[in-house]
Design a protein around this motif. Structure first.
Motif, PDB file in Angstrom:
ATOM      1  N   GLN A   1      36.932  43.687  36.644  1.00  0.00           N
ATOM      2  CA  GLN A   1      37.220  43.980  38.051  1.00  0.00           C
ATOM      3  C   GLN A   1      37.360  42.651  38.799  1.00  0.00           C
ATOM      4  N   THR A   2      38.391  42.539  39.624  1.00  0.00           N
ATOM      5  CA  THR A   2      38.529  41.343  40.447  1.00  0.00           C
ATOM      6  C   THR A   2      37.706  41.506  41.722  1.00  0.00           C
ATOM      7  N   VAL A   3      36.832  40.552  41.966  1.00  0.00           N
ATOM      8  CA  VAL A   3      36.048  40.527  43.197  1.00  0.00           C
ATOM      9  C   VAL A   3      36.184  39.128  43.796  1.00  0.00           C
ATOM     10  N   HIS A   4      35.862  39.011  45.066  1.00  0.00           N
ATOM     11  CA  HIS A   4      35.996  37.733  45.759  1.00  0.00           C
ATOM     12  C   HIS A   4      34.638  37.262  46.268  1.00  0.00           C
ATOM     13  N   ILE A   5      34.365  36.007  46.043  1.00  0.00           N
ATOM     14  CA  ILE A   5      33.117  35.398  46.498  1.00  0.00           C
ATOM     15  C   ILE A   5      33.451  34.298  47.503  1.00  0.00           C
ATOM     16  N   VAL A   6      32.976  34.462  48.721  1.00  0.00           N
ATOM     17  CA  VAL A   6      33.186  33.465  49.764  1.00  0.00           C
ATOM     18  C   VAL A   6      32.095  32.404  49.668  1.00  0.00           C
ATOM     19  N   GLY A   7      32.493  31.169  49.818  1.00  0.00           N
ATOM     20  CA  GLY A   7      31.548  30.067  49.926  1.00  0.00           C
ATOM     21  C   GLY A   7      31.556  29.536  51.342  1.00  0.00           C
TER      22      GLY A   7
END
Length: 286
Positions: free
Chosen positions: A73-79
């Motif tokens: 699954q593609t997920v996005h992690i914000v830094g």
């Protein structure tokens, strides 16, 4: 008066449609006082945004949105609050950008086979920056008359089992969080309600995210409904995660999402900025 935070936005450096300076100016005009620039897999727009923020009298948080593959699954992690000059972060992002460049070429080749000529060149023209995303292909396909809207393009051409779909092979969750932490930032799961995950799977994702050192959940997002926002707030509280707030603004073409025009964090959430000195992370406007 509470400070107006918008901790998720995009510029021409990735798939936004405004330059970093224009984005900052629009944020200031909208009353945003602390803006995070979180372009996809790049910090290329941060320097320009910082200079513009100083001119506009608002604070710029250096950020990034890292693409991750978690259990297919593609997920996005914000830094948030990262040091854009951190060597390990930049090395990781460079690998992702190389894959993005290959994927864009492959999407163009597959659309060519499906009878759509010059798709890569059309997407390149819409991109204007270095990164070519699926959104840029979507704008080209609408312009060329192959679909009525960007949403229609994704359904007809760019999702699984469609002619222009190319699977993403992104960063591992533990690597993305490590890059962010190593660059002095805080890791945040972006727009969690958007993922096609059951409640159990989402909790598994968030549990592994915490184990890796992730600290926050984007409770308030421009893509969340009110019900989703409160559901994410409950998850943040129950799992001991901090809460973030961001519009996920990409440009004026989408009138439903505007900088700063998102609800306040629900009661009981601990803001991701709660322990920032004077409400700001350590790496801002430097």
């Amino acid at each position: 008066m509470p400070v107006e935070y918008d901790l998720h936005s995009h510029s021409l450096a990735s798939d936004g449609t405004l330059s970093p300076a224009a984005l900052v100016a629009r944020a200031a005009a909208a009353g945003v006082e602390v803006l995070a620039l979180t372009d996809h897999d790049t910090t290329a727009g941060v320097a320009e945004a910082r200079a513009a923020a100083m001119e506009q009298g608002i604070e710029l948080v250096a950020g990034v949105e890292i693409s991750v593959t978690w259990r297919r699954q593609t997920v996005h992690i914000v830094g948030l609050g990262v040091d854009p000059d951190d060597a390990r972060l930049q090395s990781g992002l460079a690998g992702l950008c190389e894959f993005r460049a290959w994927r864009a070429e492959e999407i163009g080749r597959r659309l060519e086979k499906a009878g759509i000529a010059d798709a890569w060149a059309g997407a390149r023209r819409h991109a204007r920056g270095v990164l070519i995303s699926r959104t840029h292909f979507a704008h080209f396909l609408v312009e060329a008359g192959h679909a009525k809207s960007v949403r229609d393009v994704f359904k007809r051409y760019l999702v699984a089992n469609r002619p222009g779909h190319v699977s993403g092979q992104w960063a591992a969750l533990e690597d993305a969080v490590a890059w962010i932490r190593g660059a002095g930032g805080q890791a945040v799961v972006a727009h969690p309600a958007r993922y096609r995950l059951s409640g159990t799977r989402l909790r598994q994702l968030l549990g592994e995210f915490r184990e890796c050192g992730g600290v926050a959940l984007e409770v308030v997002s421009g893509s969340h409904s009110t019900e989703e926002m409160h559901r994410m707030a409950g998850l943040a509280r129950s799992l001991g995660l901090l809460a973030s707030r961001g519009s996920d603004y990409h440009g004026p073409e989408n009138p439903w999402i505007e900088l700063g025009r998102v609800p306040a964090l629900p009661t009981g959430c601990v803001p991701v900025w709660s322990d920032w000195p004077q409400g700001l992370p350590l790496v801002v406007n430097q």
